[in-house]
Design an enzyme around this catalytic site. Structure first.
Site, PDB file in Angstrom:
ATOM      1  N   CYS A  45      14.480 -11.409  -1.641  1.00 49.01           N
ATOM      2  CA  CYS A  45      14.988 -11.127  -2.986  1.00 49.01           C
ATOM      3  C   CYS A  45      13.925 -10.459  -3.852  1.00 49.01           C
ATOM      4  CB  CYS A  45      15.484 -12.414  -3.619  1.00 49.01           C
ATOM      5  SG  CYS A  45      16.708 -13.191  -2.563  1.00 49.01           S
ATOM      6  N   GLU A  46      13.506  -9.281  -3.448  1.00 46.54           N
ATOM      7  CA  GLU A  46      12.539  -8.471  -4.197  1.00 46.54           C
ATOM      8  C   GLU A  46      12.908  -7.010  -3.953  1.00 46.54           C
ATOM      9  OE1 GLU A  46       9.855  -9.459  -5.951  1.00 46.54           O
ATOM     10  OE2 GLU A  46       9.698 -11.552  -5.331  1.00 46.54           O
ATOM     11  N   TYR A  78       0.820  -1.231   0.000  1.00 49.93           N
ATOM     12  CA  TYR A  78       0.000   0.000   0.000  1.00 49.93           C
ATOM     13  C   TYR A  78       0.848   1.273   0.000  1.00 49.93           C
ATOM     14  CZ  TYR A  78      -3.388  -3.217   2.338  1.00 49.93           C
ATOM     15  OH  TYR A  78      -4.204  -4.252   2.710  1.00 49.93           O
TER      16      TYR A  78
END
Ligand SMILES: *Cc1c(COP(=O)(O)O)cnc(C)c1O
Length: 436
Positions: A356-357, A330
């Site tokens: 891992c993002e 959000y």
């Protein structure tokens, strides 16, 4: 407005230094203040006293049994959205007769379970759902208490992902169609038309959209109520909280900012809505989630590394988006404060997790006090839509949760053991045979 504050250089939850909890129970760790929970509930309850009312806590915001028990002891009802949530309420000692069942996708099994438990009302989101509830009730030889959720087509002026009361959303039945739906529902033999419900969105920080929606819907409620002898009108949840107080430096209280004072208070909310609601002569249900638990919880994390690149100062912590997804989901702001204040030097920092993002972050380019590996940080206002949205992504166990009351602290959810991550998974026979 909450019980997390500095005493000297240490952040306390009520009378407990939070760092002692982090050392004892490890991190990432959710910490809740029972006093804050209680005070928020009572504040709202007091503001609504002139009305016959029931506060149904929206348990999707925080379903921990200890949190539910705290609210149950104060007399709360519950707003539920699944059989699992109803079972949670029962496990916490709550009363199904104070539960309202919301959601657009109730299955036959869920409806049957809720009917057997004797819930207060189904908040119905479509005509096919009304027919399904009628059929299940008929089979069980029961009368199903229902309320139609009206979509008033009012813009809540909040984040797009938490707006629910316009015709762009999947929720409720269009305002113009509601009377026809009740007329048809009144012919279904196993339904009791108990009331009407609405919910326009979440994290509303002003009274205007609430007023607009109640003004629009109240005459409809009055008409339907005299026709079908309603018992209640549910005005939904959505009361917003302060996520971003402008911190007065050196202030003991995070909450002393002018900005914080402008937030919609329960008093203002009640002051504006009571004159519209009282003439209806109905019981009023309200379904707050965030308002009750949001500022009653924090997420504690440990700094693992400081990584400086040409342009950035990354503070890499042991909590991640799987523990608290709100910033990624959000774009939410959570205040980030050290459990021990050591330095007043502010450095522009990105606080990020190990997942891992690229969306695994808690803040970007924010001025934060300088910290070192081993220091602890707290993400404030994490008590609603925090732990409940946690996942095992990257095979990370779910965090532990602790409840504080005065100088007492108790683990109210153990940290998930790593071996539980693949509990229930099986390798099929044919793969076993193929090994070696
Ligand atoms: C999510 C939800 C609530 C609670 O919303 P908050 O913003 O947390 O108060 C209440 N009612 C319904 C139907 C909901 O979907």
């Amino acid at each position: 407005m909450h019980d997390f504050r500095y005493v000297g250089s240490k952040l306390y939850c009520e009378h407990v230094p939070v760092e002692s909890l982090a050392r004892k129970y490890g991190t990432p760790l959710y910490v809740y203040s029972q006093r804050t929970l209680t005070q928020h509930f009572q504040k709202l309850n007091r503001a609504l006293l002139p009305l016959d009312h029931l506060i149904c806590f929206a348990i999707k915001a925080n379903g921990n049994l200890a949190v539910l028990r705290t609210l149950n002891n104060l007399g709360a009802g519950f707003d539920i959205v699944s059989e699992g949530e109803l079972r949670r309420v029962i496990a916490a000692g709550g009363d199904p007769q104070k539960c309202a069942f919301a959601g657009v996708g109730k299955t036959e099994a869920e409806i049957a379970f809720a009917l057997r438990q004797g819930i207060y009302a189904f908040n119905v989101e479509s005509e096919p759902e009304l027919q399904r509830i009628n059929a299940v009730a008929g089979r069980l030889k029961k009368m199903a208490p229902v309320a139609v959720r009206v979509n008033p087509n009012v813009d809540a002026h909040t984040h797009a992902k938490i707006t629910t009361g316009t015709y762009q959303n999947k929720f409720g039945i269009a305002f113009e169609e509601v009377e026809g739906v009740y007329a048809r529902a009144s012919k279904l033999k196993h339904l009791r038309l108990r009331g009407l419900q609405m919910h326009i969105g979440s994290q509303l920080t002003e009274a205007r959209p609430f007023i607009e929606a109640v003004r629009k819907v109240a005459p409809l409620v009055a008409r339907l109520s005299s026709k079908y002898r309603f018992e209640f009108f549910s005005i939904g949840g959505g009361l917003g909280i302060v996520y971003q107080p402008a911190l007065a430096s050196g202030s003991e209280k995070w909450w002393s900012s002018p900005k914080a004072k402008r937030i919609l208070t329960p008093e203002k909310y009640a002051h504006e809505l009571l004159p519209l609601l009282q003439p209806l002569g109905l019981r009023v249900l309200i379904e707050p989630g965030r308002f009750i638990t949001g500022n009653a919880g924090i997420l504690v994390t440990r700094v693992e590394y400081i990584k400086r690149t040409g342009q950035k100062n990354f503070v890499i912590v042991d909590a991640a988006m799987n523990d608290l997804i709100r910033p990624a989901f959000y774009d939410s702001h959570h205040e980030i404060v050290p459990l021990t204040r050591r330095s007043d030097r502010l450095i522009s920092s990105d606080v990020v997790g190990p997942i891992c993002e690229s969306s695994d972050f808690f803040c970007k380019d924010r001025k934060l006090p300088k910290v070192s590996p081993g220091d602890y940080l707290a993400l404030l206002s994490a008590g609603a839509y925090g732990f409940v949205m946690a996942s095992n992504y990257n095979a990370r166990p779910l965090a532990a949760e602790v409840l504080v009351q005065g100088s007492a602290a108790a683990v109210v959810r153990e940290r998930q053991p790593t071996a539980k991550l693949w509990e229930g998974e099986k390798v099929p026979r044919w793969l076993e045979r193929q090994s070696r």
